[in-house]
Design an enzyme around this catalytic site. Structure first.
Site, PDB file in Angstrom:
ATOM      1  N   GLU A 186      12.410   2.945 -11.439  1.00  0.00           N
ATOM      2  CA  GLU A 186      12.000   1.895 -10.491  1.00  0.00           C
ATOM      3  C   GLU A 186      12.627   0.558 -10.884  1.00  0.00           C
ATOM      4  O   GLU A 186      13.106  -0.196 -10.027  1.00  0.00           O
ATOM      5  CB  GLU A 186      10.470   1.809 -10.450  1.00  0.00           C
ATOM      6  CG  GLU A 186       9.907   0.627  -9.679  1.00  0.00           C
ATOM      7  CD  GLU A 186      10.357   0.552  -8.220  1.00  0.00           C
ATOM      8  OE1 GLU A 186      10.940   1.527  -7.705  1.00  0.00           O
ATOM      9  OE2 GLU A 186      10.156  -0.506  -7.594  1.00  0.00           O
TER      10      GLU A 186
ATOM     11  N   TRP B  82      -4.649  -6.738  10.973  1.00  0.00           N
ATOM     12  CA  TRP B  82      -3.766  -5.715  10.384  1.00  0.00           C
ATOM     13  C   TRP B  82      -4.690  -4.575  10.030  1.00  0.00           C
ATOM     14  O   TRP B  82      -5.487  -4.679   9.088  1.00  0.00           O
ATOM     15  CB  TRP B  82      -3.092  -6.285   9.132  1.00  0.00           C
ATOM     16  CG  TRP B  82      -1.882  -5.543   8.723  1.00  0.00           C
ATOM     17  CD1 TRP B  82      -0.662  -5.528   9.344  1.00  0.00           C
ATOM     18  CD2 TRP B  82      -1.750  -4.652   7.604  1.00  0.00           C
ATOM     19  NE1 TRP B  82       0.200  -4.726   8.664  1.00  0.00           N
ATOM     20  CE2 TRP B  82      -0.429  -4.163   7.601  1.00  0.00           C
ATOM     21  CE3 TRP B  82      -2.594  -4.242   6.605  1.00  0.00           C
ATOM     22  CZ2 TRP B  82       0.054  -3.283   6.650  1.00  0.00           C
ATOM     23  CZ3 TRP B  82      -2.124  -3.361   5.646  1.00  0.00           C
ATOM     24  CH2 TRP B  82      -0.822  -2.888   5.676  1.00  0.00           C
TER      25      TRP B  82
ATOM     26  N   ASN C  96     -11.459 -11.191   7.439  1.00  0.00           N
ATOM     27  CA  ASN C  96     -10.398 -10.576   6.632  1.00  0.00           C
ATOM     28  C   ASN C  96     -11.083  -9.939   5.445  1.00  0.00           C
ATOM     29  O   ASN C  96     -12.006 -10.526   4.883  1.00  0.00           O
ATOM     30  CB  ASN C  96      -9.434 -11.638   6.075  1.00  0.00           C
ATOM     31  CG  ASN C  96      -8.577 -12.236   7.157  1.00  0.00           C
ATOM     32  OD1 ASN C  96      -8.618 -11.778   8.277  1.00  0.00           O
ATOM     33  ND2 ASN C  96      -7.817 -13.241   6.803  1.00  0.00           N
ATOM     34  N   GLY C  97     -10.603  -8.746   5.024  1.00  0.00           N
ATOM     35  CA  GLY C  97     -11.168  -8.127   3.828  1.00  0.00           C
ATOM     36  C   GLY C  97     -11.727  -6.747   4.160  1.00  0.00           C
ATOM     37  O   GLY C  97     -11.466  -6.199   5.222  1.00  0.00           O
TER      38      GLY C  97
ATOM     39  N   LYS D   6      15.026  -1.675  -8.460  1.00  0.00           N
ATOM     40  CA  LYS D   6      14.736  -3.077  -8.147  1.00  0.00           C
ATOM     41  C   LYS D   6      15.952  -3.957  -8.450  1.00  0.00           C
ATOM     42  O   LYS D   6      16.358  -4.774  -7.650  1.00  0.00           O
ATOM     43  CB  LYS D   6      13.537  -3.589  -8.969  1.00  0.00           C
ATOM     44  CG  LYS D   6      12.182  -3.197  -8.529  1.00  0.00           C
ATOM     45  CD  LYS D   6      11.682  -3.828  -7.259  1.00  0.00           C
ATOM     46  CE  LYS D   6      11.961  -3.105  -5.997  1.00  0.00           C
ATOM     47  NZ  LYS D   6      11.597  -1.725  -5.832  1.00  0.00           N
TER      48      LYS D   6
ATOM     49  N   ARG E  67       2.285 -12.501   8.360  1.00  0.00           N
ATOM     50  CA  ARG E  67       1.398 -11.680   7.516  1.00  0.00           C
ATOM     51  C   ARG E  67       1.349 -10.225   7.996  1.00  0.00           C
ATOM     52  O   ARG E  67       0.790  -9.364   7.341  1.00  0.00           O
ATOM     53  CB  ARG E  67      -0.011 -12.268   7.514  1.00  0.00           C
ATOM     54  CG  ARG E  67      -0.089 -13.672   6.947  1.00  0.00           C
ATOM     55  CD  ARG E  67      -1.383 -14.370   7.366  1.00  0.00           C
ATOM     56  NE  ARG E  67      -2.535 -13.832   6.707  1.00  0.00           N
ATOM     57  CZ  ARG E  67      -3.049 -14.319   5.562  1.00  0.00           C
ATOM     58  NH1 ARG E  67      -2.448 -15.338   4.972  1.00  0.00           N
ATOM     59  NH2 ARG E  67      -4.117 -13.808   5.001  1.00  0.00           N
TER      60      ARG E  67
ATOM     61  N   LYS F   9      13.585  -2.570   5.657  1.00  0.00           N
ATOM     62  CA  LYS F   9      12.260  -2.408   5.048  1.00  0.00           C
ATOM     63  C   LYS F   9      11.737  -0.999   5.300  1.00  0.00           C
ATOM     64  O   LYS F   9      11.079  -0.425   4.468  1.00  0.00           O
ATOM     65  CB  LYS F   9      11.272  -3.438   5.600  1.00  0.00           C
ATOM     66  CG  LYS F   9       9.888  -3.398   4.961  1.00  0.00           C
ATOM     67  CD  LYS F   9       9.948  -3.594   3.461  1.00  0.00           C
ATOM     68  CE  LYS F   9       8.633  -3.375   2.781  1.00  0.00           C
ATOM     69  NZ  LYS F   9       8.742  -3.355   1.308  1.00  0.00           N
TER      70      LYS F   9
ATOM     71  N   HIS G 228      23.570  12.765 -24.308  1.00  0.00           N
ATOM     72  CA  HIS G 228      24.226  13.863 -23.575  1.00  0.00           C
ATOM     73  C   HIS G 228      25.268  13.334 -22.592  1.00  0.00           C
ATOM     74  O   HIS G 228      25.567  13.979 -21.596  1.00  0.00           O
ATOM     75  CB  HIS G 228      23.162  14.685 -22.842  1.00  0.00           C
ATOM     76  CG  HIS G 228      22.184  15.337 -23.762  1.00  0.00           C
ATOM     77  ND1 HIS G 228      22.529  16.376 -24.612  1.00  0.00           N
ATOM     78  CD2 HIS G 228      20.889  15.027 -24.038  1.00  0.00           C
ATOM     79  CE1 HIS G 228      21.475  16.728 -25.325  1.00  0.00           C
ATOM     80  NE2 HIS G 228      20.470  15.929 -25.011  1.00  0.00           N
TER      81      HIS G 228
ATOM     82  N   CYS H 213      -4.743  -9.471   7.618  1.00  0.00           N
ATOM     83  CA  CYS H 213      -5.231 -10.174   8.802  1.00  0.00           C
ATOM     84  C   CYS H 213      -5.070 -11.694   8.618  1.00  0.00           C
ATOM     85  O   CYS H 213      -4.859 -12.186   7.533  1.00  0.00           O
ATOM     86  CB  CYS H 213      -6.710  -9.879   9.029  1.00  0.00           C
ATOM     87  SG  CYS H 213      -7.081  -8.134   9.071  1.00  0.00           S
TER      88      CYS H 213
ATOM     89  N   GLU I 205      19.019  -3.226  -6.064  1.00  0.00           N
ATOM     90  CA  GLU I 205      18.884  -3.474  -4.620  1.00  0.00           C
ATOM     91  C   GLU I 205      18.751  -4.954  -4.278  1.00  0.00           C
ATOM     92  O   GLU I 205      18.976  -5.333  -3.140  1.00  0.00           O
ATOM     93  CB  GLU I 205      17.708  -2.685  -4.028  1.00  0.00           C
ATOM     94  CG  GLU I 205      16.339  -3.118  -4.448  1.00  0.00           C
ATOM     95  CD  GLU I 205      15.273  -2.340  -3.680  1.00  0.00           C
ATOM     96  OE1 GLU I 205      15.524  -1.900  -2.554  1.00  0.00           O
ATOM     97  OE2 GLU I 205      14.186  -2.174  -4.233  1.00  0.00           O
TER      98      GLU I 205
HETATM   99  C1  AGP Z   1      12.032  -0.020  -2.194  1.00  0.00           C
HETATM  100  O1  AGP Z   1      12.279  -1.198  -2.951  1.00  0.00           O
HETATM  101  C2  AGP Z   1      13.166   0.268  -1.243  1.00  0.00           C
HETATM  102  N1  AGP Z   1      13.287  -0.797  -0.325  1.00  0.00           N
HETATM  103  C3  AGP Z   1      13.134   1.652  -0.630  1.00  0.00           C
HETATM  104  O2  AGP Z   1      13.581   2.512  -1.628  1.00  0.00           O
HETATM  105  C4  AGP Z   1      11.770   2.205  -0.127  1.00  0.00           C
HETATM  106  O3  AGP Z   1      10.916   2.427  -1.227  1.00  0.00           O
HETATM  107  C5  AGP Z   1      12.032   3.554   0.550  1.00  0.00           C
HETATM  108  O4  AGP Z   1      12.873   3.336   1.662  1.00  0.00           O
HETATM  109  C6  AGP Z   1      10.748   4.267   1.000  1.00  0.00           C
HETATM  110  O5  AGP Z   1      10.103   3.458   1.946  1.00  0.00           O
HETATM  111  P1  AGP Z   1       8.574   3.844   2.345  1.00  0.00           P
HETATM  112  O6  AGP Z   1       7.757   3.669   1.113  1.00  0.00           O
HETATM  113  O7  AGP Z   1       8.223   2.890   3.442  1.00  0.00           O
HETATM  114  O8  AGP Z   1       8.586   5.285   2.805  1.00  0.00           O
END
Ligand code: AGP
Length: 607
Positions: free
Chosen positions: A480, A74, A100-101, A484, A27, A602, A503, A2, A487
């Site tokens: 992960e 939010w 907010n909170g 990161k 935000r 996103k 292997h 928020c 991407e």
């Molecule tokens: C994460 O860094 C990526 N941008 C992507 O893999 C993301 O995690 C994936 O698309 C899932 O998104 P969600 O968590 O909104 O479902």
């Protein structure tokens, strides 16, 4: 999260407040509202949707005055509706607050203080407004302080009362508030971006402080009601920097948000005394929980890697067979799902098409289906029969960071909640929870190494390929980390379980193919060291994520990032931050668009 804006001075407040809210749009929000003192009363206008909707509504609302507050919401408690939008009032319309909170004990407060009160919204904030109203006896500052003394949770708060025109009271605990000091005028906001066009002289409220602001004075009191002599700082940021609170990118801000937001993920969801977790959103009776014979995590990308950690946690704590499935694969297999299966749909956005389709398949087959999502009121939140919001706040960078660690924290609490049904003792549960409570400080120890990690990234940024290695609970962390890096820097990076190198992947290794390995002190440490020796024998450069004090790590690697020791199950909450910073700095050094990497969205709302 928020956003709050307040103004008290001699100019028309409405345009300042509306434009201030626009500076806070970054935000993330889903509704907005504004309140203005006018002719001894308080006029309020609220609207669902974007600021433009509110801006249109106020054109016909005749809101004229020089003192007011405004808010972008939010949603955390309660859906996206006008009733739930801020500002909120008590039973009378002479008091308004924006908040907010999270008010953790809002239910108890309602039962204890508000019998006979008519509650209009589903929000925790409205309960706080009624509480201030209960304590109001002609002095708003006193009423706010008394009400806040009953609250458990976090707040950034502004309040006005028609009985005291030309006064705003502000308070902060856990949710930032800053006061802009102008010429016979004051601005209040969640960050400096709404005020930079008017003043660069600001005072940051600290936790526990309450401010009483009038047309010609600003008094700030500490928890003991002692007047504080606060330093007025001069902000050199431009607006874009202010929105990132001084960080160069949203991704870096969100990496550094983690020690704060991980507390929001667990707050009010466990009992140290019982050594147990209580996630009310699970929406299952003990009998139903006992019916569960198998657990399936459904998600994509980073959320899938959180689900993998959840698999380890459920197997270890709950003793339940657990699978973590890529949602896009799950739905086209013939998955074995029945009424004894508990399915978690894990998603930051709550809108990922693959995950939605997969959860629908699981529902069709009779499973218990619960969501673990960040965005309140998202499709997955609505289509599941319960679940938990991870409270990471809006995650604006495409590369997910704080949502990942908050997902992991919630999954560990769920695993404990099921574990305490039969396998996990009070003592074990308490030990896990105490270790979880130490995580924010341990995260900070990793974040403090950002510049050191940047120097390491400088050495390795020009390699075209690399492999991340991890074993056990750190295999999902390696996955992960590889995601990161690839991407946001576009370097080809893969992840393997440490034992898998021999292997096949080891054929790739040479002095041009670095290894980033997680070799923290846990039950698999010696095996991981062997894997690293195998890689080193092929001349691969080695970067290690190692436990503080592990001297051997330096001897077998080219570079080491030391992380604090924690309980093995909680290592992803600490080790991942080192890899997030490594990827971030590599991408920045390569001049990439860190917050908006090429080809990515996103939220992937298409199959
Ligand atoms: C994460 O860094 C990526 N941008 C992507 O893999 C993301 O995690 C994936 O698309 C899932 O998104 P969600 O968590 O909104 O479902």
């Amino acid at each position: 999260m928020c956003g709050i804006v307040g103004y008290i001075g001699k100019k028309e407040a409405l345009p300042i407040l509306i434009n201030g809210l626009r500076r806070l749009e970054y935000r993330g929000y889903d509704s907005a509202g504004v309140a203005i003192f006018q002719n001894g009363k308080i006029k309020k206008t609220k609207a669902v949707g974007k600021i433009d909707s509110l801006s249109e509504k106020v054109k016909t609302a005749d809101m004229v005055g020089t003192v007011g507050i405004a808010h972008t919401r939010w949603a955390t408690h309660g859906g996206v509706t006008e009733d739930n939008a801020h500002p909120h009032s008590g039973c009378q319309d002479d008091l308004v607050i924006c908040h907010n909170g999270i008010i953790e004990n809002y239910r108890e407060l309602k039962e204890k203080f508000l019998s006979g009160h008519t509650i209009k919204s589903q929000t925790d904030t409205e309960i706080l407004a009624h509480l201030i109203e209960v304590f109001y006896e002609g002095d708003l500052l006193t009423a706010v302080r008394k009400a806040l003394s009953e609250v458990r949770g976090t707040y950034g708060l502004v309040a006005m009362h028609a009985g005291e025109p030309n006064k705003i009271v502000a308070a902060r605990l856990g949710s930032p508030l800053v006061i802009g000091v102008g010429e016979n005028e004051y601005y209040i906001a969640s960050d400096t971006s709404p005020m930079l066009a008017h003043t660069k002289n600001v005072v940051f409220l600290d936790d526990g402080e309450v401010a009483e602001i009038t047309l010609d004075s600003m008094k700030i009191f500490n928890v003991d009601h002692k007047i504080m002599d606060k330093h007025v700082e001069k902000i050199e940021w431009n607006e874009a920097q202010a929105q990132k609170q001084g960080f160069d990118h949203f991704m870096l801000k969100e990496i550094f948000d983690q020690p704060t937001v991980v507390k929001d993920a667990i707050r009010g969801r466990f009992s140290l005394e019982d050594g147990a977790a209580h996630l009310g959103g699970l929406n299952m009776t003990d009998e139903q929980m006992h019916q569960v014979k198998r657990v399936v995590m459904l998600s994509c990308g980073t959320a899938y890697y959180a689900g993998l950690v959840g698999k380890y946690a459920f197997e270890r704590l709950a003793g339940l067979p657990t699978e973590a499935d890529v949602a896009s694969e799950f739905r086209y297999r013939d998955p074995i799902i029945d009424e004894h299966t508990l399915v978690f749909a894990i998603s930051q956005s709550g809108e990922t098409a693959d995950t939605i389709a997969a959860l629908r398949e699981a529902k069709r087959k009779g499973a218990f289906v619960r969501g673990i999502v960040n965005v309140v009121g998202s499709s997955i939140a609505r289509e599941t029969d319960g679940g938990t919001y991870i409270h990471a706040g809006p995650e604006l960078a495409v590369a997910s960071t704080k949502a990942y660690t908050n997902m992991v924290a919630v999954l560990i609490l769920y695993a404990l909640q099921f574990g305490r049904l039969n396998r996990v003792s009070v003592a074990t549960g308490e030990r896990l929870l105490r270790a979880l409570l130490e995580i924010p400080e341990k995260m900070k120890l990793v974040l403090a190494q950002s510049e050191k990690i940047k120097a390491i990234a400088q050495k390795y940024k020009d390699y075209k390929d690399c492999i991340f290695l991890g074993r056990g609970i750190n295999y999902p962390v390696a996955l992960e980390g590889a995601l990161k890096l690839k991407e946001i820097s576009y370097i080809h990076s893969e992840a393997y379980p440490g034992g898998e190198m021999k292997h096949g992947p080891i054929a790739l290794l040479s002095e041009n193919f670095p290894i980033i390995a997680i070799a923290t002190k846990n039950q698999l440490y010696e095996k991981m060291i062997s894997n690293i020796q195998e890689a080193k024998a092929r001349k691969a450069p080695i970067i290690l994520i190692a436990t503080e004090g592990d001297a051997q790590a330096k001897e077998i690697s080219d570079d080491v990032i030391y992380v604090p020791q924690t309980m093995e199950l909680l290592e992803p909450l600490v080790n991942t931050l080192a890899l997030q910073l490594f990827s971030y700095h590599t991408a920045v050094l390569l001049g990439k668009d860190v917050d908006r990497p090429r080809n990515l969205a996103k939220s992937v709302t298409v199959e």
